[in-house]
Design a protein around this motif. Structure first.
Motif, PDB file in Angstrom:
ATOM      1  N   LYS A  38      -5.722  -4.555   7.939  1.00 41.82           N
ATOM      2  CA  LYS A  38      -4.979  -3.297   8.035  1.00 41.82           C
ATOM      3  C   LYS A  38      -3.831  -3.275   7.027  1.00 41.82           C
ATOM      4  O   LYS A  38      -3.572  -2.255   6.379  1.00 41.82           O
ATOM      5  CB  LYS A  38      -4.438  -3.136   9.452  1.00 41.82           C
ATOM      6  CG  LYS A  38      -3.542  -1.928   9.649  1.00 41.82           C
ATOM      7  CD  LYS A  38      -3.018  -1.916  11.079  1.00 41.82           C
ATOM      8  CE  LYS A  38      -1.851  -0.946  11.217  1.00 41.82           C
ATOM      9  NZ  LYS A  38      -1.267  -1.000  12.568  1.00 41.82           N
ATOM     10  N   ARG A  39      -3.165  -4.417   6.908  1.00 41.29           N
ATOM     11  CA  ARG A  39      -2.060  -4.502   5.948  1.00 41.29           C
ATOM     12  C   ARG A  39      -2.568  -4.296   4.517  1.00 41.29           C
ATOM     13  O   ARG A  39      -1.935  -3.632   3.705  1.00 41.29           O
ATOM     14  CB  ARG A  39      -1.374  -5.863   6.086  1.00 41.29           C
ATOM     15  CG  ARG A  39      -0.227  -6.075   5.141  1.00 41.29           C
ATOM     16  CD  ARG A  39       0.515  -7.364   5.496  1.00 41.29           C
ATOM     17  NE  ARG A  39       1.097  -7.992   4.322  1.00 41.29           N
ATOM     18  CZ  ARG A  39       2.158  -7.542   3.665  1.00 41.29           C
ATOM     19  NH1 ARG A  39       2.760  -6.446   4.081  1.00 41.29           N
ATOM     20  NH2 ARG A  39       2.622  -8.172   2.615  1.00 41.29           N
ATOM     21  N   ILE A  40      -3.725  -4.881   4.230  1.00 45.63           N
ATOM     22  CA  ILE A  40      -4.299  -4.692   2.896  1.00 45.63           C
ATOM     23  C   ILE A  40      -4.609  -3.215   2.659  1.00 45.63           C
ATOM     24  O   ILE A  40      -4.297  -2.650   1.612  1.00 45.63           O
ATOM     25  CB  ILE A  40      -5.593  -5.540   2.737  1.00 45.63           C
ATOM     26  CG1 ILE A  40      -5.273  -7.031   2.835  1.00 45.63           C
ATOM     27  CG2 ILE A  40      -6.291  -5.206   1.413  1.00 45.63           C
ATOM     28  CD1 ILE A  40      -4.365  -7.562   1.767  1.00 45.63           C
ATOM     29  N   TYR A  41      -5.220  -2.591   3.681  1.00 47.69           N
ATOM     30  CA  TYR A  41      -5.570  -1.172   3.554  1.00 47.69           C
ATOM     31  C   TYR A  41      -4.321  -0.331   3.330  1.00 47.69           C
ATOM     32  O   TYR A  41      -4.281   0.550   2.469  1.00 47.69           O
ATOM     33  CB  TYR A  41      -6.291  -0.693   4.818  1.00 47.69           C
ATOM     34  CG  TYR A  41      -6.776   0.738   4.728  1.00 47.69           C
ATOM     35  CD1 TYR A  41      -8.041   1.036   4.228  1.00 47.69           C
ATOM     36  CD2 TYR A  41      -5.963   1.801   5.129  1.00 47.69           C
ATOM     37  CE1 TYR A  41      -8.485   2.354   4.120  1.00 47.69           C
ATOM     38  CE2 TYR A  41      -6.396   3.115   5.024  1.00 47.69           C
ATOM     39  CZ  TYR A  41      -7.656   3.384   4.525  1.00 47.69           C
ATOM     40  OH  TYR A  41      -8.082   4.695   4.412  1.00 47.69           O
ATOM     41  N   ARG A  42      -3.290  -0.639   4.119  1.00 49.96           N
ATOM     42  CA  ARG A  42      -2.117   0.239   4.128  1.00 49.96           C
ATOM     43  C   ARG A  42      -1.153  -0.015   2.974  1.00 49.96           C
ATOM     44  O   ARG A  42      -0.725   0.927   2.308  1.00 49.96           O
ATOM     45  CB  ARG A  42      -1.370   0.078   5.460  1.00 49.96           C
ATOM     46  CG  ARG A  42      -0.205   1.030   5.557  1.00 49.96           C
ATOM     47  CD  ARG A  42       0.579   0.861   6.835  1.00 49.96           C
ATOM     48  NE  ARG A  42       1.814   1.625   6.735  1.00 49.96           N
ATOM     49  CZ  ARG A  42       2.842   1.515   7.531  1.00 49.96           C
ATOM     50  NH1 ARG A  42       2.801   0.674   8.533  1.00 49.96           N
ATOM     51  NH2 ARG A  42       3.929   2.231   7.348  1.00 49.96           N
ATOM     52  N   SER A  43      -0.816  -1.282   2.726  1.00 49.79           N
ATOM     53  CA  SER A  43       0.325  -1.510   1.838  1.00 49.79           C
ATOM     54  C   SER A  43       0.114  -2.579   0.772  1.00 49.79           C
ATOM     55  O   SER A  43       1.063  -2.985   0.124  1.00 49.79           O
ATOM     56  CB  SER A  43       1.566  -1.863   2.674  1.00 49.79           C
ATOM     57  OG  SER A  43       1.315  -2.987   3.486  1.00 49.79           O
ATOM     58  N   VAL A  44      -1.114  -3.010   0.583  1.00 49.69           N
ATOM     59  CA  VAL A  44      -1.406  -3.887  -0.556  1.00 49.69           C
ATOM     60  C   VAL A  44      -2.355  -3.148  -1.516  1.00 49.69           C
ATOM     61  O   VAL A  44      -2.031  -2.936  -2.682  1.00 49.69           O
ATOM     62  CB  VAL A  44      -2.013  -5.229  -0.106  1.00 49.69           C
ATOM     63  CG1 VAL A  44      -2.361  -6.085  -1.330  1.00 49.69           C
ATOM     64  CG2 VAL A  44      -1.041  -5.972   0.800  1.00 49.69           C
ATOM     65  N   GLY A  45      -3.492  -2.730  -0.974  1.00 48.61           N
ATOM     66  CA  GLY A  45      -4.421  -1.963  -1.802  1.00 48.61           C
ATOM     67  C   GLY A  45      -4.091  -0.492  -1.861  1.00 48.61           C
ATOM     68  O   GLY A  45      -4.582   0.224  -2.724  1.00 48.61           O
ATOM     69  N   CYS A  47      -5.150   1.826  -0.021  1.00 47.10           N
ATOM     70  CA  CYS A  47      -6.428   2.540   0.063  1.00 47.10           C
ATOM     71  C   CYS A  47      -6.222   3.981   0.532  1.00 47.10           C
ATOM     72  O   CYS A  47      -6.949   4.894   0.136  1.00 47.10           O
ATOM     73  CB  CYS A  47      -7.361   1.808   1.022  1.00 47.10           C
ATOM     74  SG  CYS A  47      -7.497   0.032   0.691  1.00 47.10           S
ATOM     75  N   GLY A  48      -5.209   4.164   1.411  1.00 48.53           N
ATOM     76  CA  GLY A  48      -4.955   5.492   1.955  1.00 48.53           C
ATOM     77  C   GLY A  48      -4.498   6.500   0.927  1.00 48.53           C
ATOM     78  O   GLY A  48      -4.574   7.704   1.172  1.00 48.53           O
ATOM     79  N   ASN A  49      -4.014   6.033  -0.216  1.00 48.16           N
ATOM     80  CA  ASN A  49      -3.575   6.991  -1.229  1.00 48.16           C
ATOM     81  C   ASN A  49      -4.725   7.899  -1.667  1.00 48.16           C
ATOM     82  O   ASN A  49      -4.509   9.051  -2.013  1.00 48.16           O
ATOM     83  CB  ASN A  49      -2.996   6.256  -2.445  1.00 48.16           C
ATOM     84  CG  ASN A  49      -1.604   5.719  -2.170  1.00 48.16           C
ATOM     85  OD1 ASN A  49      -1.126   5.760  -1.040  1.00 48.16           O
ATOM     86  ND2 ASN A  49      -0.949   5.209  -3.197  1.00 48.16           N
ATOM     87  N   GLY A  55      -8.624   7.235   6.599  1.00 46.40           N
ATOM     88  CA  GLY A  55      -9.888   7.002   5.898  1.00 46.40           C
ATOM     89  C   GLY A  55     -10.820   8.195   5.926  1.00 46.40           C
ATOM     90  O   GLY A  55     -12.014   8.047   5.673  1.00 46.40           O
ATOM     91  N   ASP A  56     -10.288   9.378   6.226  1.00 46.86           N
ATOM     92  CA  ASP A  56     -11.160  10.557   6.297  1.00 46.86           C
ATOM     93  C   ASP A  56     -11.287  11.283   4.962  1.00 46.86           C
ATOM     94  O   ASP A  56     -11.912  12.337   4.883  1.00 46.86           O
ATOM     95  CB  ASP A  56     -10.667  11.520   7.386  1.00 46.86           C
ATOM     96  CG  ASP A  56      -9.283  12.073   7.089  1.00 46.86           C
ATOM     97  OD1 ASP A  56      -8.678  11.664   6.070  1.00 46.86           O
ATOM     98  OD2 ASP A  56      -8.789  12.899   7.879  1.00 46.86           O
ATOM     99  N   GLY A  57     -10.648  10.735   3.915  1.00 50.00           N
ATOM    100  CA  GLY A  57     -10.725  11.354   2.593  1.00 50.00           C
ATOM    101  C   GLY A  57      -9.894  12.613   2.479  1.00 50.00           C
ATOM    102  O   GLY A  57     -10.009  13.351   1.494  1.00 50.00           O
ATOM    103  N   LEU A 124      -8.852  -0.328 -12.807  1.00 48.27           N
ATOM    104  CA  LEU A 124      -8.191  -1.409 -12.086  1.00 48.27           C
ATOM    105  C   LEU A 124      -7.298  -0.824 -10.995  1.00 48.27           C
ATOM    106  O   LEU A 124      -6.483   0.051 -11.263  1.00 48.27           O
ATOM    107  CB  LEU A 124      -7.340  -2.226 -13.069  1.00 48.27           C
ATOM    108  CG  LEU A 124      -6.413  -3.278 -12.468  1.00 48.27           C
ATOM    109  CD1 LEU A 124      -7.211  -4.365 -11.774  1.00 48.27           C
ATOM    110  CD2 LEU A 124      -5.527  -3.874 -13.554  1.00 48.27           C
ATOM    111  N   GLY A 125      -7.468  -1.335  -9.775  1.00 50.65           N
ATOM    112  CA  GLY A 125      -6.572  -0.937  -8.692  1.00 50.65           C
ATOM    113  C   GLY A 125      -5.603  -2.055  -8.380  1.00 50.65           C
ATOM    114  O   GLY A 125      -5.452  -3.003  -9.143  1.00 50.65           O
TER     115      GLY A 125
END
Lengths: 171, 582
Positions: A38-45, A47-49, A55-57, A124-125
């Motif tokens: 969750k941390r990776i999804y939220r504030s490392v990668g 992904c939510g941006n 994650g609904d796009g 690159l992300g």
């Protein structure tokens, strides 16, 4: 590159994993750290941006972010998710996040960035290691994929804050 | 006796500390009028230095002959690295300088004051606690572009819609006003002090709001007037919102036109000049047919009333995100043999424009980016893009339309420019204007939206604009009299900061942590140093204890990495840097 060619290329890449890779990766998913994911999804990668925090796009996307598909409606299997997170999707705006992507022979049958035609390599992300690739995929499978519309409970839990500004619209 | 001695001693300490934290004089309208004169030569009293936004300093201790000896003198750490929903905010603030004291804000708008009056060290004086809620879920672009010195107050604007004045001596909050009240509204820019008013601009247009510019009482924060950049039905300009064609007569209510960069002021004509943002949703023009006034425009407002004097819209019916909030440079200069009162503007759309600032009439233009494809050119009489057809409700520029039916396009420059909020500058001695920006293109596509998709406080864009290929950068020097480029320097990474002009130098900062000085006419690099923080803010120059210095704020990369491996993992460390000669 045309959109049609990009899609065709992407489908090709998404089916190129070996069975050896699958077994090792499945084992790592079993041991994954969901909180870390969750941390990776939220504030490392971040992904939510592109995909939105749920994650609904759609919900809570960044202004300059490319259009991203709904992960909640994703039908990708575990192995494909791992490869997509690590290696991105060539020909699209999905970036590669793996710290060793295109260096360790694990992306799309051992491709390197120099193998791509100009302008077709994934961007690159924010990068992280293989263990966090597994963690974030495990998080997606546990908390995102297959979910319906985001709820207030899901939102406040995601942000760890009952008064999170992002959740007000769901109240 | 002993008690008295102790009290006297304590009083002496307090008095000494007040003296060290105090300033020579309050910042008045008179001082602001004199901000470009010898009397204020060593100070940088407002974000754009002077009302004309020229960002030109006549200080010349540091010059082309000795700039190679510039070195780091001191640095200070700042806070504000707490992330919002999209990550850590960008350090975009221009520092202010007054009598050896420096003022700067972090991405959450928190003001800091430092004492550098000894010319050696940045000593923290105070941090003003605005009470901002650093909500890590907030889906906002987290940035703040600077402060205003107004009387004895230091004023900041906040992303939650408040405007806060802090006491210059103590850092205590003097007044705190909730100026922006609708959901989604707030500020990312800087307040503009013009003597008897503070001007602020609502910044979050892309969050399905309606842009506005307002004047506040500097003593209380009470609102004096407000100008909406999107007219309501029946108001002048409302005829350019053809909302009825869509079956959604309220499309103007979420029309955007944010005023997210501080404008300029001409005290002679008592006119404010502000740039306005893009129409919203930016990529789905079928949601909001029409030219969409007063988006993508320069608006000239009566400073006493907020009434519109004139407007000039650069890209009508935009679908390329070419909003024009960037700096409005004011100058009196000769063009074609006539002295003209000019407003010059580096468009985000890649074109440099000159207008008559008394009438808004178009004078001239020229392309300053290397690759521009969205228009075949500018009509020499009207200043409008050649493809513009006022009879059409949907414009089609040279790249073709992007449509709900699936048509896509690639536009150059990048949707972010060209230049953008990155402050430009003008050297009046040379007649040269400077800008830094991005060289590249963006792929555009539509995702059709309808009124049910509007969620208060959520981004409402109706499509995507994605960087197309590698994005680089350039530094541009333009002769204002001819609108022609006199020098250009290309850079491997986009530039995202802004510029400072001095008599024979031009300074800018780079995303990879480089601070650099260039020859004012040739743009030949004369000096540089890399300190590692990503730069998204422009440098200033000031003097303290008789010596000239260069100051600039740096921080994390935020959203400006553009996929460059060398930039993407720069970590946030907000800093204030000061450079000087040996």
């Amino acid at each position: 590159m045309t959109i049609r060619r990009a899609v065709a290329m992407s489908l090709f890449f998404l089916t190129s994993l070996t069975s050896h890779q699958l077994n090792a990766q499945q084992a790592k998913i079993m041991d994954a750290d969901l909180e870390r994911g969750k941390r990776i999804y939220r504030s490392v990668g971040y992904c939510g941006n592109c995909h939105g925090w749920p994650g609904d796009g759609r919900t809570g996307r960044l202004l300059q972010a490319p259009e991203a598909p709904s992960l909640r409606e994703s039908e990708l299997d575990t192995e494909t998710l791992i490869e997509v997170v690590k290696c991105g999707i060539p020909g699209t705006a999905m970036p590669y996040h793996g710290r060793t992507a295109y260096l360790d022979g694990s992306c799309y049958g051992g491709m390197e960035l120099s193998d791509f035609e100009q302008g077709t390599a994934p961007p690159l992300g924010k990068t992280f290691g293989d263990s966090d690739v597994f963690n974030v995929v495990a998080y997606l499978e546990a908390y995102v994929i297959g979910r319906k519309e985001p709820t207030i409970e899901e939102c406040t839990e995601f942000f760890g804050n009952p008064n999170a500004r992002a959740c007000k619209r769901l109240k | 006796m002993t008690v008295k001695l102790k009290i006297t001693g304590l009083s002496a300490v307090i008095a000494a500390s007040l003296v060290s934290a105090g300033n020579a004089a309050e910042v008045t309208g008179e001082r602001m009028l004199a901000a470009g004169t010898d009397a204020e030569m060593g100070n940088w009293l407002s974000v754009h230095k002077t009302y004309d936004s020229n960002r030109y300093s006549s200080l010349n201790q540091i010059n082309a002959d000795n700039v190679s000896g510039l070195r780091l003198i001191t640095a200070a750490t700042l806070g504000g690295t707490e992330p919002a929903g999209f990550g850590v905010g960008s350090m975009e603030a221009t520092p202010l300088a007054d009598d050896g004291f420096l003022y700067v804000s972090d991405p959450w708008g928190t003001p800091y004051k430092f004492d550098m009056s000894d010319g050696k060290k940045l000593k923290p004086v105070w941090i003003c606690d605005t009470g901002i809620d650093k909500d890590s879920s907030a889906g906002i672009l987290l940035a703040n572009r600077g402060l205003a010195l107004a009387g004895n107050n230091v004023v900041t604007v906040l992303n939650d819609g408040r405007v806060v004045a802090c006491d210059n001596d103590t850092g205590d909050v003097v007044w705190d006003k909730q100026v922006a009240t609708d959901v989604g509204e707030g500020f990312t820019n800087s307040p503009q002090f013009i003597g008897d008013k503070i001007i602020v601009g609502q910044s979050y247009g892309d969050w399905a709001t309606r842009g506005w510019i307002a004047a506040l009482d500097p003593d209380s924060g009470d609102e004096l007037w407000r100008f909406y950049t999107i007219p309501a039905p029946g108001e002048p300009g409302s005829e350019t919102w053809l909302c009825d064609e869509t079956g959604n007569p309220d499309c103007w209510k979420t029309g955007g036109g944010a005023a997210w960069v501080q404008g300029s002021f001409d005290p002679e004509s008592n006119t404010l000049y502000w740039g306005t943002g893009n129409p919203v949703p930016m990529y789905d023009p079928e949601y909001r047919p029409g030219d969409n006034l007063f988006t993508n425009s320069t608006v000239a407002l009566d400073a006493d009333t907020g009434e519109l004097k004139w407007h000039f819209q650069y890209t009508p019916g935009d679908y390329m995100d070419y909003d024009e909030v960037g700096i409005q440079l004011l100058m009196d200069t000769e063009i074609d043999g006539d002295m003209r009162k000019v407003l010059a503007h580096f468009g985000r759309n890649g074109i440099f424009y000159t207008l008559d600032r008394n009438s808004g009439a178009y004078i001239d233009s020229g392309t300053y980016v290397s690759n521009l494809n969205w228009t075949e050119g500018i009509d020499p009489k009207t200043g409008m893009p050649l493809e513009y057809d006022p009879s059409k409700s949907l414009q089609t520029y040279a790249i073709g339309a992007i449509t709900r039916a699936g048509d896509t396009a690639t536009t150059c420059p990048n949707i972010q420019g060209g230049t953008n909020f990155f402050p430009t500058a003008y050297n009046p001695e040379l007649g040269i204007a400077y800008a830094v920006g991005i060289e590249g293109c963006s792929d555009l596509s539509v995702r059709a939206v309808d009124p049910a998709d509007v969620v208060a406080g959520e981004i409402f864009i109706g499509g995507a604009g994605v960087a197309s290929g590698v994005q680089t950068g350039s530094i541009n020097a333009v002769n204002v009299a001819t609108s022609s480029e006199v020098a250009e320097a290309n850079t491997p990474f986009p530039l995202y900061s802004g510029v400072l002009a001095t008599p024979d130098l031009m300074f800018t900062t780079h995303l990879d942590g480089t601070v650099a000085a260039y020859h004012a006419e040739t743009l030949e690099e004369k000096w540089s140093i890399n300190v590692g923080t990503a730069f998204q803010a422009p440098p200033i120059t000031f003097s303290a204890n008789g010596k000239q210095y260069i100051a600039v704020a740096g921080g994390g990369i935020g959203i400006a990495g553009f996929g460059h491996a060398e930039l993407m993992n720069i970590q946030p460390a907000n800093m204030l840097w000061v450079f000087g000669l040996e």
